[in-house]
Enzyme design. Structure first.
Site, PDB file in Angstrom:
ATOM      1  CB  SER A   4      -0.969   0.025   1.182  1.00  0.00           C
ATOM      2  OG  SER A   4      -0.266   0.152   2.399  1.00  0.00           O
ATOM      3  CE  LYS A  19      -2.637   2.393   4.774  1.00  0.00           C
ATOM      4  NZ  LYS A  19      -2.333   1.629   3.598  1.00  0.00           N
TER       5      LYS A  19
END
Length: 124
Positions: free
Chosen positions: A49, A85
């Protein structure tokens, strides 16, 4: 001349469990000289990701801290799961952004159980 940094903790459990920093499941490894002295622990990235910035299996180093600034890449706990993230504050709240376009941002709601574990300081 730089002195050797010595050993540092690298946690074996990554994204998905949310338990890695509260666990004794880690190993001691030699910390490379290029890792900032502010690094508190290391993690291996799990998943794609954050590609191309961070790759699956890559060792990253984190400074444990309870806050981040807009644009920082951090380690987050959200409702039982851990994530690597980018932190993004908007007028509507906080988003956790993946760098791989295959993944949508994660909106952090006021109702979610959440925590910032720290800021990725190397290899960013």
């Amino acid at each position: 001349l730089r002195m050797s940094r010595g050993l540092g903790d690298v946690y074996k459990r990554q994204a998905g469990t949310g338990q890695f920093l509260d666990s004794s499941d880690y190993e001691m490894v030699e910390v490379p000289d290029e890792v900032p002295i502010s690094a508190t622990f290391g993690l291996h990235v799990s998943g794609d990701s954050m590609e191309p910035t961070l790759e699956d299996g890559q060792l990253i180093w984190v400074h444990q801290q309870p806050y981040l600034q807009d644009g920082d890449i951090g380690i987050f706990y959200i409702d039982g799961n851990a994530y690597v993230k980018e932190y993004k504050r908007t007028d509507d709240g906080v988003l956790l952004i993946s760098h791989n376009d295959k993944y949508k941002p994660i909106r952090v709601s006021a109702d979610s159980e959440n925590r910032i574990y720290g800021k990725v300081v190397y290899p960013i």
